[in-house]
Each structure stands twice: as structure tokens, then as C-alpha cells.
Design an enzyme around this catalytic site. Structure first.
Site, short mmCIF file in Angstrom:
data_model
loop_
_atom_site.label_atom_id
_atom_site.label_comp_id
_atom_site.label_asym_id
_atom_site.label_seq_id
_atom_site.Cartn_x
_atom_site.Cartn_y
_atom_site.Cartn_z
N ALA A 20 35.86 42.73 40.32
CA ALA A 20 35.68 44.19 40.31
C ALA A 20 35.98 44.81 38.96
O ALA A 20 35.61 45.96 38.71
CB ALA A 20 36.57 44.81 41.39
N CYS B 279 51.71 23.63 35.30
CA CYS B 279 52.86 24.04 36.10
C CYS B 279 53.49 25.24 35.36
O CYS B 279 53.10 25.55 34.25
CB CYS B 279 53.88 22.92 36.25
N MET C 127 38.35 31.96 39.61
CA MET C 127 39.78 32.17 39.88
C MET C 127 40.03 32.31 41.37
O MET C 127 40.92 31.69 41.93
CB MET C 127 40.24 33.48 39.21
P1 NAD Z 1 34.13 35.18 39.33
O1 NAD Z 1 33.23 36.18 38.71
O2 NAD Z 1 33.96 33.75 39.02
O3 NAD Z 1 34.13 35.35 40.90
C1 NAD Z 1 34.06 36.59 41.55
C2 NAD Z 1 33.42 36.37 42.90
O4 NAD Z 1 33.37 37.59 43.64
C3 NAD Z 1 32.00 35.86 42.79
O5 NAD Z 1 31.91 34.61 43.44
C4 NAD Z 1 31.18 36.94 43.46
O6 NAD Z 1 30.05 36.42 44.16
C5 NAD Z 1 32.18 37.57 44.39
N1 NAD Z 1 31.86 38.93 44.78
C6 NAD Z 1 31.40 39.94 43.99
N2 NAD Z 1 31.25 41.06 44.70
C7 NAD Z 1 31.63 40.77 45.96
C8 NAD Z 1 31.72 41.53 47.13
N3 NAD Z 1 31.39 42.83 47.15
N4 NAD Z 1 32.16 40.92 48.27
C9 NAD Z 1 32.49 39.62 48.28
N5 NAD Z 1 32.42 38.85 47.18
C10 NAD Z 1 32.00 39.42 46.02
O7 NAD Z 1 35.59 35.69 38.92
P2 NAD Z 1 36.99 34.94 39.05
O8 NAD Z 1 37.18 34.06 37.88
O9 NAD Z 1 37.14 34.37 40.41
O10 NAD Z 1 37.97 36.18 38.86
C11 NAD Z 1 38.04 37.17 39.88
C12 NAD Z 1 38.85 38.36 39.41
O11 NAD Z 1 40.22 38.03 39.27
C13 NAD Z 1 38.41 38.89 38.05
O12 NAD Z 1 38.46 40.29 38.05
C14 NAD Z 1 39.42 38.34 37.12
O13 NAD Z 1 39.56 39.11 35.96
C15 NAD Z 1 40.66 38.41 37.97
N6 NAD Z 1 41.67 37.46 37.52
C16 NAD Z 1 42.89 37.49 38.06
C17 NAD Z 1 43.85 36.61 37.63
C18 NAD Z 1 45.21 36.60 38.19
O14 NAD Z 1 46.03 35.82 37.81
N7 NAD Z 1 45.50 37.41 39.15
C19 NAD Z 1 43.59 35.68 36.65
C20 NAD Z 1 42.34 35.67 36.13
C21 NAD Z 1 41.39 36.53 36.58
#
Ligand code: NAD
Length: 555
Positions: free
Chosen positions: A265, A409, A176
Site C-alpha cells: 500500500a 537472525c 515480504m
Molecule cells: P510485494 O509488492 O512483493 O507484495 C505485495 C502483495 O500485495 C502482492 O502480492 C500484491 O498482489 C498484493 N496485493 C496488492 N493489493 C492487494 C489487495 N488489495 N488485496 C490483497 N492483496 C493485494 O511487497 P512485499 O515485499 O511483500 O512488501 C509488502 C509491504 O510491506 C510493502 O509496503 C513493504 O514496503 C512493506 N515492508 C514491511 C516490512 C516490515 O518489516 N514490516 C519490511 C519490508 C517491507
């Protein structure tokens, strides 16, 4: 599909030949496979699609059993999937969903990560995230549009409509989070994305989502500052730990215009890397001593969130980007963690009040020309919606397809049903070569209860009321969606959300047209109802204007 059990590669078929007994079953089969396509999934060998440990099936044995079940499923039968494992097939009727899915659900008093991990280790459940376990993830593009909308709304609210000459600091470049650099540059701004795993940034460089990469903070800052001064869009992936880099920027007085974060997180064991550990050391500690790992991850998260608060205190616009990092920081003892808002109350809720939300479609033919034909149809159908037209044109230019070609979209109540019927007509007329899958994220107006994210700060205090996503799934089942799912814990982790998904197939038939009309009206309609019931004027107006029947709508 080929290879041994651990190294096998899964990819959806691309032709117009059916391997199942109907297009509805075939659509579910191809979308399950597409979720695990190495171009789409973050860790396909572990069946992990995105979002920490969000999986498409419980294990490879369950995956094979789902595939076999879908291949023999009759067009009046329904397959039941319990947390990634196929458990039963019943005779229903042709308009009923072909698949019903429940993922990661726990009885509320048991709904903690610790209990979940225990049950997962016993082989009884899996984490489905939102679109991973409901087979409608389409790669990073899926979130790109939502991320684009969020930064556009932020720019409109705080910076006169553009991020030109502004810089945004964020963490995480995964499934994401990897959409952030491109969403920020499409909004004309400069992005600095801190990501601990260089492979994740490299992947975004390869797909054109991120412009540059370095492991040197000074170099990254020099690039960022030059681009800001020249008012030129640029995205920089910095290899580093956000819990180290963010406080370092505070110490140096380098305060961004906007700060947020999308590390995973929400899952402190599998999604967040504590400071002071390399990736291999982190993996080793996770295996050897999970409790110590979580303790260290939460301690780092606390420092990370404190730095966001410090930046906010010095003028940065700070918002939580849906990863529940504030909750984790609070659990680590940071009382003020919730002093900055989530992105939904800050920017997205007015859209939800109009039933506006994510609408995505996938060409089962595998032919990009099908998506391009539908791109044209969106522009022909909504020529006056400038923001939508700009998005479709930008997406067509800049978005590389991952797996089966797809597009997303945001459309409102009424618009979704209209577009669904347009797509069905294109299939009927043979202007696209095979049926098209239409679905959405669970992050939508009426499909989720998530008090730290989608339903944070609801006007009537109904943040934690979880009847709505259940009604959403029941309604979509009654309306005849092709598959319907109810999940727990997506986005923000176990204990913090309940949410539902739906997918409906446009195969060009009259039956499909009727189902599309019903599902794509009921689904966003419930979003309007949920917000009107909570007392949002914009939703009440939308309900009245659209003639949505709410027996107790205040007059
Ligand atoms: P992911 O697990 O694919 O990616 C998370 C990334 O964070 C990884 O690449 C990891 O290496 C990195 N990471 C972990 N600890 C770190 C640190 N201390 N410093 C720097 N990088 C670090 O997850 P994702 O699919 O990218 O989702 C990320 C978050 O966003 C999740 O918590 C997810 O639930 C949330 N999310 C938000 C939305 C939204 O619309 N806002 C939608 C879906 C998911």
C-alpha cells in the site's frame, strides 16, 4: 546468464573461482546477480526484486555496465552507483568500500511519488526499496525472522507467549508478506492471508511458507475455525481483495485475534490493487490512466483500513506492518487511520535499544553446507540464548533457500561483531568453502528515519530527524564496509523515509577481521546511541554497560 534482453535469466556464480579482481568486488557482483535470481526476485525480467517496484539496477543496460565495472574494479577503487546506474570509479584505498550507492534520493520539497514517477519516466532514477537496490535481499527468509520476532513479541505481550488457538488476519503474500503465514505457524497460530494474485500464494505453497490455498471465503473460514478449535497451527492463503474480504468479515462478525496487512500500500500505483478490478484490468488501467488508478487504490485502502479499525474496536489486536497503509488511508480522508499503532513502537523498539536487529549472511560458495556449518557456529557461540537457538533450529528445518544459501537472525550490540569474527575464522580455516557476505536490512536500530514506521512515536519527538541514517552510512564507510548505501522511500514510500545499508565481506583474512570488528561494532553502536540520545532508559543502560562513548550521555 542467458537469453535475450527481455527474457534473460540471471543467477550468481556458485564456485570459488573469481571473475573479479578480489572477493570484495566478487561479493558485490554475486549479490547483485543473486537479487535478480528468479528464485529470489519477484519480477526479475523488470529487475524488480520485492516491495512494489524495488529494483536492483535501473535497467538492463545499467545492470550490464555495473557487472562490467565490478569485473574491472581494482581493490583500491570505489564504484559509485546513482539510483541503479554506475556513474564513476575513483581510486580510494583498500579499506574503503568497493561500492557506494545512493538510491531514489530527492530534495525534500520535491519528494512526492508524482515527482518521482515523472523523473523515473525520464530515466533519471529508480526505486531501490531497502535491500533491492543495495544488493542484500535474500528472499522471503530475510523478513521471516523479523516477522517471527514481531508475532512472538505480540504473543508475549497479549497472549501469554504463544499464538496457539488464535488466528491472525492479514493481507499480501508478496516478497515480504509471504513470510507471514510461516512466521505465524512457527508461533503456533493460525493465519488467514488475503492475496489478490493467486501466483503469489502458489509460490509460498511451493516453498513451504503457506499450507493451503483457496478462493472460497467460506472454505477458508471453515479451515481456520477448525484449526483454531483444535489449537493446531495452520496457514491459509485466500485469493481475494483485502479491501473486500476484510469488511466482509466485519459484516459477518468474524473478528480475528490479530489483524495487520502487508500489501504494498506504500505505492498506490504499483503495489495495491483496487477493488472491482481483475489483475489484467488493473494492469490496463494502471497503464492507461495512472491518476484514476491511484484514486481508486486510495479509495479501496480507506475501506480496508476502516475494516481494520472496526476489528480493533471489536477486540482484535491491530498493528500496522510497515507498509504505510495508514498514511494512504488518511490521504483518502480517513481521519482516524492512525488510531492503531505501528509494529515498531508496539513490539520492536525495546530490541533496538540494545542494538538488536537483523543480521544476515550469504554463502558465496552456493553450498548449503556452508550455511549449516555457520548455523552450528551460532548455536555454539550463543548456547544460552534459547529464542535464538530455537529460531536457528526451526529455520534449518523449515526454510527453503532461495538463490544463494543464506541465513538471518537478530543479534545485539557486541554479538554482531563476535559472530562476524567467528564466520571469518570459519572461512580462514576452510570450514566454509568460500567467503561469506554479512549485511542487514535497512530496518535497524540506527540506520533509518521513518516517522510512520521505525521512528514512529520516538520518546523525544525526533521521529522525522533524518541525520541518523546519514551518520550511519558515513560511519560504515569510515569503518570500511564493503558496500554502503543511502536510500529514500523504502518500506513506506517516497517522502516518508531515509535509510542506510551496509554489507561487509568475511574472506578469512586479517584485513577482513579488522573491518568486520569495526563495522559490526560501529553499525549497531549507532543504533544504541540513537535510542539513548532519544532518552530510552534501556538504551542508556546498554550504552553504559558496553562503554559506548557518548559525550553528552546524561549521568
Ligand atoms: P510485494 O509488492 O512483493 O507484495 C505485495 C502483495 O500485495 C502482492 O502480492 C500484491 O498482489 C498484493 N496485493 C496488492 N493489493 C492487494 C489487495 N488489495 N488485496 C490483497 N492483496 C493485494 O511487497 P512485499 O515485499 O511483500 O512488501 C509488502 C509491504 O510491506 C510493502 O509496503 C513493504 O514496503 C512493506 N515492508 C514491511 C516490512 C516490515 O518489516 N514490516 C519490511 C519490508 C517491507
Amino acid at each position: 546468464m542467458s537469453g535475450s534482453r527481455t527474457t534473460r535469466i540471471v543467477r550468481a556464480p556458485r564456485d570459488t573461482h573469481l571473475s573479479c579482481k578480489g572477493w570484495q568486488q566478487e561479493a558485490a557482483l554475486r549479490m547483485l546477480m543473486n537479487n535478480l535470481d528468479p528464485e529470489v526476485a519477484e519480477k526479475p525480467e523488470q529487475l524488480i526484486v520485492y516491495g512494489g517496484a524495488g529494483k536492483a539496477a535501473r535497467d538492463w543496460e545499467a545492470f550490464d555496465a555495473i557487472v562490467a565495472a565490478l569485473r574491472r574494479l581494482e581493490s583500491d577503487e570505489t564504484l559509485l552507483v546513482q539510483s541503479g546506474k554506475p556513474v564513476g570509479i575513483f581510486r580510494t584505498h583498500p579499506d574503503a568500500p568497493r561500492v557506494l550507492i545512493a538510491n531514489s534520493l530527492l530534495v525534500p520539497a520535491w519528494a512526492t511519488w508524482e515527482k518521482f514517477w515523472e523523473l523515473e519516466a525520464m530515466g533519471l532514477t529508480m526505486y531501490g526499496q531497502m535491500t533491492a537496490g543495495s544488493w542484500i535481499y535474500i528472499g522471503t527468509q530475510g523478513i521471516l525472522q523479523g516477522t517471527y520476532e514481531t508475532f512472538a513479541a505480540c504473543a508475549a505481550q497479549r497472549f501469554g507467549g504463544t499464538l496457539r488457538g488464535r488466528w491472525v488476519l492479514t493481507g499480501g503474500c508478496g516478497g515480504m508478506g509471504g513470510a507471514q503465514p510461516l512466521a505465524i505457524t512457527i508461533n503456533e497460530g493460525v493465519a488467514l492471508v488475503v492475496e489478490v494474485d493467486p501466483a503469489r500464494i502458489r509460490r509460498r505453497l511451493e516453498t513451504g511458507y503457506c499450507d493451503r490455498m483457496t478462493a472460497d471465503l467460506d472454505e477458508a473460514l471453515a479451515w481456520v475455525e477448525r484449526a483454531v478449535a483444535e489449537r493446531r497451527p495452520l496457514s491459509v492463503g485466500l485469493v481475494g481483495n483485502a479491501a473486500e474480504v476484510f469488511p466482509e468479515l466485519v459484516r459477518r462478525g468474524r473478528i480475528p485475534d490479530v489483524v495487520t496487512d502487508q500489501t504494498s500500500a506504500h505505492d498506490p500505483l504499483n503495489g495495491y490493487v483496487p477493488t472491482g478490478l481483475g489483475l489484467d484490468e488493473a494492469a490496463e488501467l494502471r497503464r492507461r490512466d495512472p491518476e484514476e488508478y491511484v484514486r481508486r487504490a486510495r479509495a479501496s485502502i480507506k475501506v480496508h483500513v476502516q475494516a481494520i479499525l472496526d476489528m480493533q474496536g471489536r477486540g482484535a489486536v491491530a498493528f500496522d506492518y510497515g507498509n504505510n497503509i495508514r498514511q494512504q488511508a488518511r490521504e483518502a480522508g480517513l481521519e482516524r487511520a492512525f488510531d492503531y499503532p505501528g509494529f515498531v513502537p508496539a513490539f520492536i523498539r525495546p530490541l533496538f535499544c540494545e542494538g538488536r536487529g537483523p543480521f544476515r549472511w550469504v554463502a558465496l560458495s552456493g553450498d548449503p553446507a556452508d550455511i549449516h556449518r555457520i548455523d552450528d557456529a551460532v548455536v555454539e557461540t550463543f548456547p544460552d540464548d534459547e529464542r535464538l537457538v530455537r529460531w536457528i533450529q526451526t529455520a534449518r528445518e523449515k526454510v527453503a533457500f532461495q538463490g544463494l544459501p543464506a541465513r538471518i537472525c537478530w543479534l545485539g550490540y557486541g554479538e554482531r561483531a563476535r559472530m562476524g569474527l567467528v564466520i571469518n575464522e570459519l572461512v580462514r580455516r576452510g570450514e566454509v568453502k568460500a567467503p561469506v557476505v554479512i549485511g542487514r536490512d535497512h530496518l535497524d536500530a540506527g540506520s533509518v528515519a521513518s516517522p510512520n514506521r521505525e521512528t514512529e512515536g520516538m520518546r523525544d519527538g525526533s521521529d522525522a530527524i533524518a541525520d541518523w541514517p546519514i551518520l550511519n552510512a558515513l560511519l560504515n564507510t569510515a569503518a570500511g564496509a564493503t558496500w554502503v548505501s543511502v536510500h529514500h522511500g523504502g518500506g513506506v514510500g517516497i517522502g516518508y523515509s531515509l535509510h542506510a545499508g551496509m554489507v561487509v565481506v568475511a574472506d578469512g583474512t586479517d584485513d577482513a577481521a579488522r573491518r568486520l570488528q569495526r563495522v559490526l561494532t560501529c553499525d549497531p553502536g549507532l543504533g544504541v546511541v540513537r535510542h539513548a540520545d532519544a532518552g530510552y532508559d534501556r538504551a542508556v543502560e546498554t550504552a553504559r554497560r558496553a562503554g559506548i562513548d557518548m559525550p553528552m550521555l546524561p549521568r
